[in-house]
Design an enzyme around this catalytic site. Structure first.
Site, PDB file in Angstrom:
ATOM      1  N   ASP A   1     -68.817  54.652 -79.585  1.00 49.05           N
ATOM      2  CA  ASP A   1     -68.867  53.417 -78.787  1.00 49.05           C
ATOM      3  C   ASP A   1     -68.263  53.674 -77.399  1.00 49.05           C
ATOM      4  O   ASP A   1     -67.532  52.842 -76.849  1.00 49.05           O
ATOM      5  CB  ASP A   1     -68.141  52.267 -79.494  1.00 49.05           C
ATOM      6  CG  ASP A   1     -68.458  50.902 -78.868  1.00 49.05           C
ATOM      7  OD1 ASP A   1     -69.299  50.839 -77.948  1.00 49.05           O
ATOM      8  OD2 ASP A   1     -67.866  49.900 -79.315  1.00 49.05           O
TER       9      ASP A   1
ATOM     10  N   ASN B   1     -63.616  45.883 -78.479  1.00 50.41           N
ATOM     11  CA  ASN B   1     -64.265  44.910 -79.334  1.00 50.41           C
ATOM     12  C   ASN B   1     -65.223  45.646 -80.254  1.00 50.41           C
ATOM     13  O   ASN B   1     -66.116  46.323 -79.770  1.00 50.41           O
ATOM     14  CB  ASN B   1     -65.035  43.891 -78.483  1.00 50.41           C
ATOM     15  CG  ASN B   1     -65.446  42.689 -79.302  1.00 50.41           C
ATOM     16  OD1 ASN B   1     -64.894  42.449 -80.366  1.00 50.41           O
ATOM     17  ND2 ASN B   1     -66.431  41.959 -78.822  1.00 50.41           N
TER      18      ASN B   1
ATOM     19  N   ARG C   1     -74.473  52.931 -69.152  1.00 50.42           N
ATOM     20  CA  ARG C   1     -74.336  52.004 -68.006  1.00 50.42           C
ATOM     21  C   ARG C   1     -75.441  52.067 -66.972  1.00 50.42           C
ATOM     22  O   ARG C   1     -75.405  51.312 -66.006  1.00 50.42           O
ATOM     23  CB  ARG C   1     -72.987  52.204 -67.294  1.00 50.42           C
ATOM     24  CG  ARG C   1     -71.761  52.085 -68.182  1.00 50.42           C
ATOM     25  CD  ARG C   1     -71.629  50.736 -68.812  1.00 50.42           C
ATOM     26  NE  ARG C   1     -70.334  50.581 -69.502  1.00 50.42           N
ATOM     27  CZ  ARG C   1     -70.120  49.740 -70.498  1.00 50.42           C
ATOM     28  NH1 ARG C   1     -71.115  48.961 -70.942  1.00 50.42           N
ATOM     29  NH2 ARG C   1     -68.936  49.641 -71.053  1.00 50.42           N
TER      30      ARG C   1
END
Lengths: 438, 325
Positions: free
Chosen positions: A311, A284, A68
């Site tokens: 992930d 997702n 991030r």
């Protein structure tokens, strides 16, 4: 914090790079694995770590995390994300490009590398974008990013819809010996679906995306990899049909590899119904059916799936507090990967201990050509010490990550990471357990 | 008939007034006994609605907050009338959109309201699962007045009441539900309720608007409307909206009417004494011909009338019987 010499004594050394599984001593010296042998005499001043009953393995390598930074420091930073990695036994992580700005040029790639050196606790390698701004239109500056240290390219987060662009990306990246990592999702078929399409989505009245939205993209890109004679890595594979497409490609000589996440291996779409629309289960690709989940476990055991990647996708709790359809996708995974896999796969004997270490360490290191994944003498001293019998109780306050969006909160799982070393430096010790001086 | 001192008037006292849940979130999570309890209670409430003075003090001092985050006329009015007839105090909060567009999360809105101590929250929301999140976080009763494309439980209950009043029972009936099943919360709630109560449900709609694995509800699924209606006791027509399928559900209103519209000719395929239902609002000339909507078999306005009674029953069962029981 660290010692020049560390002797890890009497642990069960599991090193898939040499098919080694034996009770041995491991000596770390000057950042390298100096010696792996029976009864090593401790050098003067060495820190001695008693490892009886524990597993000593090469540090874990995660090909797929979201740190991030830059841009979303309120979710996670390189400092907190790598602290989470260290606590999970990971010594190397690959940071995806969907930051702000996107890692699609040399300065941004260089920024990630520099911040990781300044603030990171484990090794960080950036993954560059395939396309500028992840827009799926024009190629990103892949060559210049390679010079700054990217190890792969990916538009992870969304699928590259244009097959022509994917073809060019594979051809172009191959010049720099970089694998293309695909997030396989056909937007037309996915149609904004927020969970797996099936009986559960029908019951819950949530828009579903069919399994085929993933597998048609895997099949397409396997064929493009065949056309371009380049190598392809499929991120977070989640359906049976995707596995079929990968197997089919390999049968025809295509160089295709893939990863699977701990959540797709252990959870299904039923969790969303059971939890009453809990957004911690929104990811997702979406959590799939039980048949898909079982097929992923079998494929990880039989080698169809090469490795596990978390992930790790941190989000702020305010974002996850939205309605299910509006909340962002993703779960954090670095600190729970080992216990989740030990509890759900090792204990019930779906996976051997050797294979477990291989899919977390040796295999991913090999796929991206990274150092690590081995305890061979002379290799970097990236080491994890873990227990397969002690339990981890997952609590929101127990995370090193800034985020708490874990689907395993409140669960008690067999398996616990005890210590992690990167280049011989201790980067994590459970409870800061005092070292025994020799 | 003996009446307990604390039992409110007009409610059959021979049945235990216990609803199995704190909230009414969906039909999926309640029992057949709950459904019967609501329907029986609603019959008594219906009687109140036919008096000259249509008001009882049952919920005096109780506060009901109506949160409508999606436009609604009939459901909102129906709840408000139900609350007034039971003498509850009610407040209304209406705002379009989701947490994202409002800039305040649904949970924050609800927690603020909760600080004002309502006994029940009636929630209409465009997102599936919104009432479930509230119910988990809040101590008051939460009543789902329609959540996204998930469920609309009070609609199914009022439909069941209408069917039962007309046919005497629900078990054994053939019920055809036709329209956009994929996006219909009315369809989901009705399939669940009618199946639980022993009706044989046939679903019909464009293949593009049937959700995945819908046959696992136990309903028969057909694509020809004639087949669905054939020998049906109840024909329930759903509202279709072309924009729902992203323009991919069906090509035009005209074609929809040609292929699926309930015309007088198609109506004849059902049983002679069949009833025709529609949850409203109707697209006349799209899913239903006006001649049928306004015809002798139509119970569409009775559905609306029963809606008030059912909502009174739900409010009474969730917050009226609490405390001293």
């Amino acid at each position: 914090m660290s010692e020049a010499h560390v002797l890890i004594r009497g642990g069960r050394v599991v090193d898939p790079s040499r098919r080694l599984d034996q009770t041995l001593d491991v000596l770390l010296r000057d950042g390298l694995v100096a010696k792996v042998d029976e009864k090593i005499v401790p050098p003067k001043g060495a820190e001695i770590v008693e490892a009886a009953g524990l597993v000593v393995a090469p540090g874990f390598v995660d090909l797929h995390v979201h740190l991030r930074e830059p841009g979303y420091e309120y979710k996670e930073t390189i400092a907190t994300g790598t602290a989470a990695a260290a606590a999970g036994g990971f010594t190397t992580v690959c940071a995806m490009a969907n930051t702000d700005p996107v890692t699609d040029d040399a300065p941004t790639a260089a920024f990630v590398v520099r911040r990781a050196r300044e603030t990171g606790r484990v090794r960080v390698f950036p993954v560059g974008a395939v396309s500028k701004g992840l827009k799926g239109e024009e190629l990103a500056e892949i060559g210049s990013m390679k010079a700054e240290g990217i190890v792969a390219v990916s538009d992870d987060g969304k699928g590259v819809q244009n097959a022509g662009l994917m073809r060019r990306a594979m051809e172009y990246a191959s010049m720099f010996d970089l694998p293309v990592v695909i997030h396989a999702e056909d937007a037309g078929l996915a149609m904004g679906g927020v969970m797996n399409e099936g009986w559960v989505s029908t019951r819950l009245g949530l828009a579903g995306q069919p399994a085929a939205a993933e597998s048609v993209m895997v099949a397409r890109d396997v064929q493009i990899a065949a056309l371009t004679r380049t190598r392809l890595h499929v991120a977070h594979v989640s359906t049976r049909e995707s596995l079929d497409a990968i197997r089919n490609g390999r049968r025809h000589g295509v160089d295709v590899t893939c990863e699977v996440t701990p959540h797709h291996l252990t959870l299904t779409d039923e969790e969303i119904a059971r939890s009453g629309y809990d957004t911690r289960f929104k990811v997702n690709p979406p959590l799939r059916s039980e048949a898909d989940r079982a097929a992923l476990v079998a494929a990880l055991a039989d080698g169809t799936i090469d490795c596990v990647a978390t992930d790790h996708a941190p989000h702020h709790s305010d974002e996850k507090a939205l309605e299910f359809a509006d909340a962002p996708c993703g779960v954090i995974g670095l600190e729970t990967a080992l216990p989740v896999l030990v509890d759900a796969l090792l204990v019930p004997k779906h996976l051997s201990l050797m294979r477990l270490v291989e899919v977390l360490s040796t295999a991913p290191a090999r796929l991206f050509g990274l150092a690590g994944g081995t305890l061979a003498e002379g290799a970097a001293a990236d080491v994890v010490l873990f227990s397969t019998t002690r339990s981890t109780h997952v609590t929101p306050d127990g995370f090193q990550s800034k985020a708490k969006n874990s689907p395993w909160v409140a669960r008690t799982l067999k398996g616990r990471v005890e210590r992690t070393w990167v280049a011989g430096h201790e980067v994590f010790a459970r409870g800061g357990s005092p070292a025994v001086k020799g | 008939m003996s009446r307990r001192a604390d039992a409110p008037p007009d409610v059959p006292p021979d049945r235990p007034h216990v609803f199995s849940k704190k909230d009414l979130l969906d039909i999926d999570s309640i029992t057949e006994d709950d459904i019967r309890l609501v329907l029986d209670t609603a019959e008594s409430m219906r009687e109140i609605n036919q008096r000259t003075i249509k008001k009882v003090p049952t919920l005096r001092g109780k506060l009901v907050a109506n949160l409508f985050f999606e436009s609604s006329t009939r459901t909102r009015f129906s709840f408000e009338i139900a609350e007034r007839r039971l003498s509850a105090d009610s407040i209304a909060f209406t705002a379009a959109g989701s947490s994202v567009s409002k800039g305040e999360t649904l949970l924050d809105t609800a927690k603020n309201l909760m600080a004002m101590s309502p006994d029940a929250i009636v929630l209409r929301h465009s997102r599936s699962g919104a009432p479930h999140v509230l119910a988990r976080e809040l101590s008051c009763a939460v009543i789902n007045a329609g959540d996204g494309t998930h469920e609309h439980p009070t609609q199914a209950l009022l439909d069941a009441m209408t069917i039962r009043r007309s046919k005497g029972q629900i078990a054994g009936l053939k019920v055809a539900i036709c329209g956009d099943i994929a996006h219909s919360r009315v369809a989901r709630s009705n399939v669940g309720l009618l199946s639980k109560m022993g009706a044989a449900v046939t679903l019909c709609g464009p293949r593009t608007l049937l959700p995945a694995e819908i046959e696992r509800t136990g309903a028969i699924v057909v694509s020809r409307v004639e087949e669905a209606i054939d020998e049906a006791d109840v024909v329930m027509i759903l509202r279709v909206q072309r924009e729902r399928g992203g323009g991919l559900g069906f090509p035009s209103d005209r074609e929809y009417f040609d292929v699926f519209g309930l015309t007088p000719e198609r109506r004849k395929l059902a049983k002679k004494d069949a009833i025709v239902m529609h949850p409203g609002p109707m697209n006349r000339g799209v899913e239903i011909d006006s001649a049928v909507a306004d015809g002798p078999d139509s119970v569409i306005l009775e559905q609306v009338e029963n809606g008030v009674a059912v909502r009174m029953a739900v409010l009474y069962l969730l917050i009226g019987a609490s405390g001293d029981e």
